[in-house]
Design a protein around this motif. Structure first.
Motif, PDB file in Angstrom:
ATOM      1  N   ALA A 303     -13.382 -52.914 -94.300  1.00  0.00           N
ATOM      2  CA  ALA A 303     -13.744 -51.796 -93.421  1.00  0.00           C
ATOM      3  C   ALA A 303     -14.002 -52.338 -92.023  1.00  0.00           C
ATOM      4  O   ALA A 303     -14.742 -53.301 -91.843  1.00  0.00           O
ATOM      5  CB  ALA A 303     -14.987 -51.082 -93.951  1.00  0.00           C
ATOM      6  N   VAL A 304     -13.362 -51.718 -91.018  1.00  0.00           N
ATOM      7  CA  VAL A 304     -13.421 -52.197 -89.630  1.00  0.00           C
ATOM      8  C   VAL A 304     -13.925 -51.059 -88.736  1.00  0.00           C
ATOM      9  O   VAL A 304     -13.389 -49.944 -88.781  1.00  0.00           O
ATOM     10  CB  VAL A 304     -12.030 -52.656 -89.150  1.00  0.00           C
ATOM     11  N   PRO A 305     -14.956 -51.306 -87.899  1.00  0.00           N
ATOM     12  CA  PRO A 305     -15.466 -50.241 -87.017  1.00  0.00           C
ATOM     13  C   PRO A 305     -14.538 -49.996 -85.828  1.00  0.00           C
ATOM     14  O   PRO A 305     -13.894 -50.915 -85.325  1.00  0.00           O
ATOM     15  CB  PRO A 305     -16.813 -50.799 -86.540  1.00  0.00           C
ATOM     16  N   LEU A 306     -14.464 -48.752 -85.397  1.00  0.00           N
ATOM     17  CA  LEU A 306     -13.767 -48.393 -84.158  1.00  0.00           C
ATOM     18  C   LEU A 306     -14.827 -48.365 -83.068  1.00  0.00           C
ATOM     19  O   LEU A 306     -15.384 -47.316 -82.730  1.00  0.00           O
ATOM     20  CB  LEU A 306     -13.087 -47.029 -84.287  1.00  0.00           C
ATOM     21  N   PRO A 331      -7.986 -60.443 -88.114  1.00  0.00           N
ATOM     22  CA  PRO A 331      -9.128 -59.811 -87.436  1.00  0.00           C
ATOM     23  C   PRO A 331      -8.820 -59.410 -85.996  1.00  0.00           C
ATOM     24  O   PRO A 331      -9.224 -58.340 -85.548  1.00  0.00           O
ATOM     25  CB  PRO A 331     -10.216 -60.888 -87.503  1.00  0.00           C
ATOM     26  N   ALA A 332      -8.101 -60.283 -85.262  1.00  0.00           N
ATOM     27  CA  ALA A 332      -7.764 -59.971 -83.867  1.00  0.00           C
ATOM     28  C   ALA A 332      -6.855 -58.753 -83.796  1.00  0.00           C
ATOM     29  O   ALA A 332      -6.996 -57.889 -82.918  1.00  0.00           O
ATOM     30  CB  ALA A 332      -7.105 -61.175 -83.205  1.00  0.00           C
ATOM     31  N   MET A 333      -5.877 -58.674 -84.716  1.00  0.00           N
ATOM     32  CA  MET A 333      -4.971 -57.534 -84.742  1.00  0.00           C
ATOM     33  C   MET A 333      -5.743 -56.239 -84.993  1.00  0.00           C
ATOM     34  O   MET A 333      -5.560 -55.228 -84.293  1.00  0.00           O
ATOM     35  CB  MET A 333      -3.910 -57.725 -85.820  1.00  0.00           C
ATOM     36  N   LEU A 334      -6.619 -56.272 -85.992  1.00  0.00           N
ATOM     37  CA  LEU A 334      -7.381 -55.066 -86.326  1.00  0.00           C
ATOM     38  C   LEU A 334      -8.322 -54.673 -85.193  1.00  0.00           C
ATOM     39  O   LEU A 334      -8.519 -53.488 -84.914  1.00  0.00           O
ATOM     40  CB  LEU A 334      -8.163 -55.293 -87.618  1.00  0.00           C
ATOM     41  N   GLU A 335      -8.899 -55.680 -84.534  1.00  0.00           N
ATOM     42  CA  GLU A 335      -9.790 -55.380 -83.406  1.00  0.00           C
ATOM     43  C   GLU A 335      -9.018 -54.733 -82.271  1.00  0.00           C
ATOM     44  O   GLU A 335      -9.497 -53.783 -81.636  1.00  0.00           O
ATOM     45  CB  GLU A 335     -10.461 -56.668 -82.928  1.00  0.00           C
TER      46      GLU A 335
END
Length: 746
Positions: A303-306, A331-335
């Motif tokens: 789960a990744v926060p926006l 992680p960098a891509m999702l961020e």
């Protein structure tokens, strides 16, 4: 005291510019030099209070500059501050002080530390309290120490370069992999940006974005949660899954759920603002979706926060039935994608807010335009009604009781009074009434009207009155507050044709900045609240949007003017308050009127007036541009024994004041007239005849929308239309009022 002047010596132009900006912001004047040699030349020409110098410079370094200054008899007392990013050891600092520096500051330290050092040495110099310095090092010893320090620096730099080269060799493969990963990030970001650019809403974009991420990172399915509306509850904005045959139940559960902040995995991630990876759903996935997730064969979740600048706007979730721990550039891509989605949501929220503000502005302009028209009509109509009411009263007095035509006269008076009530509502909506505010207890006013309201409520409606004694006092026109309560009461009663409960409440309320920003016309602060609620038919959004429009009504023809709620809106705006509406179709409506709380003590009311209409013998100057109103006003005053002098304009009235040989006891003037208005005339008359009292009258006034301007000039006001008794009582009240004692507060 002259501003401090500082010479900045540094071979890097960027350093000089940054330091110059920082010092001049603090009011310190600056000069610049790029090395020690130029600095010495400049010091022989210009007066400075302090020198701040770097160490490592061409031609003449900072240590050498210190020694040269201390060797010069004219400059030796000049304060010097050395700052550096290279020479940072204890030996370097010791050498700087031994060379003649007063302070040593790290260049990368805080600006506050540097400013403090400058001010200290500058203050010491002005007071003549500069500490006695030891003789500067001789040149040979200084060069030896400096060379040793430089060699150590170069050796350390060499070791650092060798270590960097080794790491570079070790990381060549990693860099090549990072290049590949970067291309994946860039490609995914481009695809996401294209989807966002084309999508009309987050709901349209979310499934496509989740699909790209899942396919790129080899996840089986994913969802995007969006913090929707004022509640901030997380709701599924989009879901994508691959070819999982048993995932329908999990998808359905995901789409149907909402999560508050801190609840469930999406809620926890939103609360913390940090990504969460769960490697075993069976052990660490406290969610109503757990059974469906295990049934679908899912084992891991990320789960990744926006998150945009600390504001978490939503959460992305990714599920897999095989090991998929995020690594490398994932992680960098999702961020990166999270930021793009967050900016898209922000943009949509801003666009929605702008559309709402545009609609509110259009509504406000519409109401203002209608208000001006309504106010103008009411003003002219009040002049007509003044003549009608007065003439009907004259006729009533002439006919006497029991005459055949008396019923007709009474009908004229009733109709004229009804018309006057309508014009008052028009003026209230248009905010063009002159108010007579006083300190009121809102709860006490509601209690006083409770008996009347009980007679009006009807047998099938239960009336509940709840008064909070802690609510603060308000400053308002009591008649208008009663009108607000009555209008809201009648609206609530009519909304319950089959009966129900009607509740009237008062209480203390505080509106914060967040409420004020989302409710046009509201201001943050403390208020006394009047709430009127019903359990009736409620209103849909379209009706709520128009409910304060003048002449808008949902009642059958003949059952309402459509001015009740619009007058409530106008009165509250004019009084500096705010009215809000909460309604659900089929469940009822609540109107809340917020009155600003006043802290001063209640003003004393006037005692009851005697029953007999008062008479007088004083001289009254009557200034009125409307011939009918002027005629009836003259007749009323003459019947009461006053001597009346007429004028049709302010200019004519002023001429009479200048030429009339006798005393003029009262100026009775209309407020709105062609040319100079009544208020301007009153000022002129007051200057010419200070003892002449003033009574202003009008249907409305643009310039005195509140009573303050009239009060400020010790004037009184009479609202049109008025009856003969109204005019007679008001004139007598003004004439009998004692002037304030000399020096008394007005």
């Amino acid at each position: 005291m002259k501003p401090m002047r500082v010479l900045i010596v540094d071979d890097w132009e960027e350093n000089r510019e940054l330091l110059k900006m920082a010092l001049e912001t603090e009011g310190i004047k600056t000069l610049e030099s790029q090395d020690g040699v130029m600095a010495l030349r400049l010091l022989k020409k210009e007066r400075v209070d302090c020198v701040i110098s770097d160490i490592l410079m061409p031609n003449l370094d900072g240590y050498g500059l210190c020694r040269k200054i201390r060797a010069d008899t004219k400059l030796r007392r000049l304060p010097i501050v050395i700052y550096s990013n290279t020479f940072l050891s204890a030996d370097d600092k010791k050498l700087a002080l031994a060379s003649g520096a007063d302070r040593y500051v790290c260049k990368s330290g805080s600006l506050k530390e540097l400013l403090a050092a400058l001010r200290e040495v500058g203050l010491e110099a002005r007071k003549g309290a500069v500490k006695k310095r030891s003789a500067p090092l001789d040149e040979a010893k200084a060069v030896k120490l400096y060379s040793e320090a430089l060699v150590k620096k170069l050796e350390a730099k060499n070791l650092g370069l060798e270590e960097a080269a080794r790491k570079l060799r070790d990381n060549e493969e990693r860099l090549r992999q990072l290049a590949v990963d970067f291309e994946r990030i860039a490609s995914t970001a481009r695809s996401t940006a294209m989807i966002i650019a084309a999508a009309p809403s987050i709901q349209e974009a979310a499934p496509r974005i989740i699909r790209i991420l899942c396919e790129t990172l080899d996840w089986d399915m994913g969802s995007l949660w969006w913090a929707e509306g004022e509640s901030g509850a997380l709701r599924c904005a989009g879901f994508w899954r691959g070819t999982h045959a048993q995932a329908e139940e999990f998808e359905e559960a995901t789409r149907s759920l909402t999560f508050r902040s801190g609840v469930g995995l999406p809620g926890r991630v939103r609360q913390s603002g940090k990504p969460v990876f769960v490697s075993d759903l069976a052990r660490d996935f406290d969610s109503p979706r757990l059974a469906a997730a295990l049934k679908a064969g899912l084992r891991e979740v990320l789960a990744v926060p926006l998150d945009i600048a600390g504001d978490c706007l939503g959460v992305m979730e990714f599920f897999s039935g095989k090991p998929c721990r995020p690594k490398g550039a994932t992680p960098a891509m999702l961020e990166t994608v999270a930021v793009l989605i967050g900016l898209f949501i922000k943009r949509e929220e801003a666009a929605q807010s702008l559309r709402q503000k545009d609609a509110e502005l259009l509504q406000a302009r519409k109401l203002e335009s209608i208000g001006r028209l309504a106010g103008g009509i009411a003003h002219d109509f009040n002049n007509i009604l003044t003549a009608v009411l007065a003439s009907a009263n004259f006729l009533k007095c002439d006919l006497g009781a029991g005459t055949p035509k008396m019923e007709d006269v009474e009908a004229i008076l009733r109709s004229a009074q009804s018309a006057a009530d309508v014009t008052r509502q028009l003026l209230a909506f248009s905010r063009r009434q002159v108010l007579e505010p006083r300190i009121l207890d809102l709860g006490g006013l509601v209690r006083n009207m409770e008996k009347i309201l009980k007679r009006l409520v009807g047998e099938d409606v239960e009336l509940v009155v709840a008064v909070d004694s802690k609510a603060g006092k308000i400053k308002a026109d009591s008649a208008q507050v009663e009108q607000i309560l009555l209008n809201l009461f009648m609206n609530a009663r009519d909304a319950m044709p089959k009966g129900g409960r009607l509740t009237i409440e008062t209480g203390d309320a505080r509106l914060d900045d967040a409420y004020a920003s989302s409710h046009p016309g509201a201001r943050a602060g403390r208020y006394a609240m009047l709430a009127v609620s019903d359990t009736g038919i409620g209103m849909d959004e379209e009706t709520q949007a128009r409910v304060f429009d003048p002449f808008f009504t949902t009642k059958n023809p003949g059952r309402g003017t459509g001015l009740g709620l619009s007058s409530v809106y106008g009165i509250m705006r004019q009084s500096g308050g705010h009215v809000s509406l909460y309604s659900v179709p089929g469940r009822g409506t609540t109107f809340k009127a917020y009155f600003p709380v006043m802290e001063e003590s209640a003003a004393a009311d006037l005692g009851p007036a005697p029953e007999e209409t008062p008479k007088g013998t004083e001289t009254v100057l009557l200034v009125e541009d409307d011939a009918e109103v002027r005629a009836v006003s003259r007749r009323i005053l003459a019947q009461q024994g006053y001597t009346v002098i007429e004028a049709r304009s302010a200019e004519e009235g002023e001429k009479i004041v200048l030429e009339h040989p006798g005393e003029i006891h009262l100026l009775l003037t209309d407020l709105v007239m062609p040319g100079a208005d009544g208020l301007e005339l009153a000022r002129r008359v007051g200057a010419l005849r200070p003892k002449t009292k003033t009574l202003l009258m009008s249907g409305y006034t643009e310039r005195a929308a509140t009573h303050q301007e009239i009060i400020g000039f010790a004037m009184h006001y009479l609202q049109k239309p008025f009856s003969p008794d109204d005019l007679a009582w008001k004139v007598r009240q003004v004439l009998d009022e004692k002037p304030p004692a000399p020096g008394a507060a007005q």
